[in-house]
Design a protein around this motif. Structure first.
Motif, short mmCIF file in Angstrom:
data_model
loop_
_atom_site.label_atom_id
_atom_site.label_comp_id
_atom_site.label_asym_id
_atom_site.label_seq_id
_atom_site.Cartn_x
_atom_site.Cartn_y
_atom_site.Cartn_z
N ILE A 173 1.03 -1.21 -0.13
CA ILE A 173 -0.17 0.15 -0.37
C ILE A 173 1.21 1.24 0.14
N LYS A 174 2.04 0.99 0.66
CA LYS A 174 3.18 2.11 1.30
C LYS A 174 3.64 2.73 -0.47
N GLY A 175 3.79 1.22 -0.99
CA GLY A 175 4.34 1.65 -2.39
C GLY A 175 3.61 2.60 -3.84
N ALA A 176 2.54 1.68 -3.57
CA ALA A 176 0.81 1.80 -4.63
C ALA A 176 1.07 3.64 -4.17
N SER A 177 0.78 3.37 -2.98
CA SER A 177 0.23 4.71 -2.25
C SER A 177 0.63 6.72 -2.84
N GLU A 178 2.25 5.77 -2.51
CA GLU A 178 3.28 7.03 -2.93
C GLU A 178 3.18 7.33 -4.39
N LYS A 179 2.86 6.31 -5.25
CA LYS A 179 2.98 6.92 -7.24
C LYS A 179 1.78 7.42 -6.99
N ALA A 180 0.95 7.13 -6.23
CA ALA A 180 -0.47 7.52 -6.24
C ALA A 180 -0.86 9.86 -6.87
N ARG A 181 0.63 9.59 -5.37
CA ARG A 181 0.79 11.37 -4.55
C ARG A 181 1.13 11.25 -5.53
N ASP A 182 2.33 10.71 -6.26
CA ASP A 182 3.48 11.77 -7.69
C ASP A 182 1.85 12.16 -8.34
N ILE A 183 1.20 10.79 -8.77
CA ILE A 183 0.26 11.78 -9.96
C ILE A 183 -0.34 12.32 -9.66
N GLY A 184 -0.87 12.33 -9.03
CA GLY A 184 -1.84 13.96 -7.85
C GLY A 184 -3.06 13.29 -8.43
#
Lengths: 141, 141, 141, 141
Positions: free
Chosen positions: C16-27
């Protein structure tokens, strides 16, 4: 061939109006569902503050009352362990409600629809459902 | 803590009024559902003659438009074989509708609810949904 | 007797941490579900702003990827009219998702769980799911 | 237009943290679900060893507590044969839980979400749910 009598939208609005006025009087915002004689939704209103679970429960009560032609509190009375009807609250995918607050709507002795209320106590729900029917019968005259 | 804005019952009635007037104009009795921003029903009317299947379809369209923040006809455009979104019409227990006629309702750029129409062609359903939103926006001013 | 390997909660948090960091990156705020090898939920997070429909869709994608041991976009490729797999998106009560964004999680060539993302485009969902797996594999070393 | 307050993800993590610490203290691995005020999932964790059935039960308890604005053990007290509410455990497709372990989360007297625990005895589930709320209230100050 069968001839069926069924609430129209104007009838449904009267039922909702009578029920919601009573709900306002007792200070409990309600979900109010009116269904036709087959149990399918005709009209619905969630008063501001009505519960989210009650969106479905009000519809299930109205469905039960109309499609089974019996008030949900009558099913409640029979739905006790040892009674041959016990367990009926899980029927129809759980849509058959045995919680007070669903009443059939009759015209000339025939069930033409149902009304279901949810968000208060079962007794409050029943009182508001009855108020809907009273108002409907009074306005139709 | 998040702060959410949500249609109230008065807003929902405006949406239904605008949509049903358009439906009368084009001579197609409709089922009209209005849901809150989470997709839960606020108000519903089945015009006399509206289809029984549409009782659920109208609700599913409104649910989809609000809870996914996207018009159902936009999902329809993506829901073609070969598109990575294909098959989405079966999601959420089949409640995610990709049939035209569901629109999100926005206020100040925020989705506060959804409206779903069913009983006509998808284009008729879409036109009536839009008429509901137009009337709502005009009356709120 | 079978011996099964299954993600634990700590593994799920990494995904979840890895996925949510990417999601934040792409907004794009996402719903992120991680399930075990049988498809049952281990952990879930809805980022602030994630879609309500995606609460279920993310879980269904993760369920499909783990329990069928196949990425949802691979099912998508096969789910075209004329292909013998066509229609599979309606299976398992509609829970089998053919929308991109669900990936199986493998350790030593064995499926130990699944991750499902929803709220963006299918490609965005897929990218964030992959970011979750990348982060998980990197942190485990 | 209504203004609603809703747990965000950070709030949900606090609730899960408090509940899981209590669960560790009593030695019972739990499934812990936190939902928003409409009953939709915000965050979920299955502690290693939590029961598979509890994945759904924890969510249903949290859903009930939030969307009906009532603790599931309060429904339990009313859900006895002969009471007008009896049978309510089958409502909303069986999602309305009358098993202890679901509590509404209130901020300033308003329900902003719900927490549901499952895997222990109902009393253990209730204690851990309360511990989640206690920790949440303490950390928010």
């Amino acid at each position: 061939m069968l001839t069926i009598h069924r609430l129209d939208l104007e009838d449904a609005r009267l039922l909702i109006k009578g029920a919601s006025e009573k709900a306002r009087d007792i200070g409990v915002p309600m979900c109010i569902a009116v269904v036709d004689e087959s149990g399918n939704l005709v009209a619905f209103e969630r008063m501001d503050g009505g519960k989210t679970t009650s969106v479905i429960i009000a519809q299930d009560k109205a469905f039960t009352a109309a499609a089974a032609r019996k008030a949900t509190h009558e099913y409640n009375a029979a739905n006790v362990p040892g009674n041959l009807a016990f367990g009926i609250h899980a029927e129809v995918g759980g849509r058959l409600s045995t919680v007070g607050g669903g009443l059939p709507v009759l015209v000339n002795g025939e069930v033409v629809g149902g009304i279901g209320l949810s968000s208060g106590t079962p007794q409050q729900d029943m009182d508001c459902a009855q108020a809907g029917i009273d108002y409907f019968e009074q306005q139709r005259q």
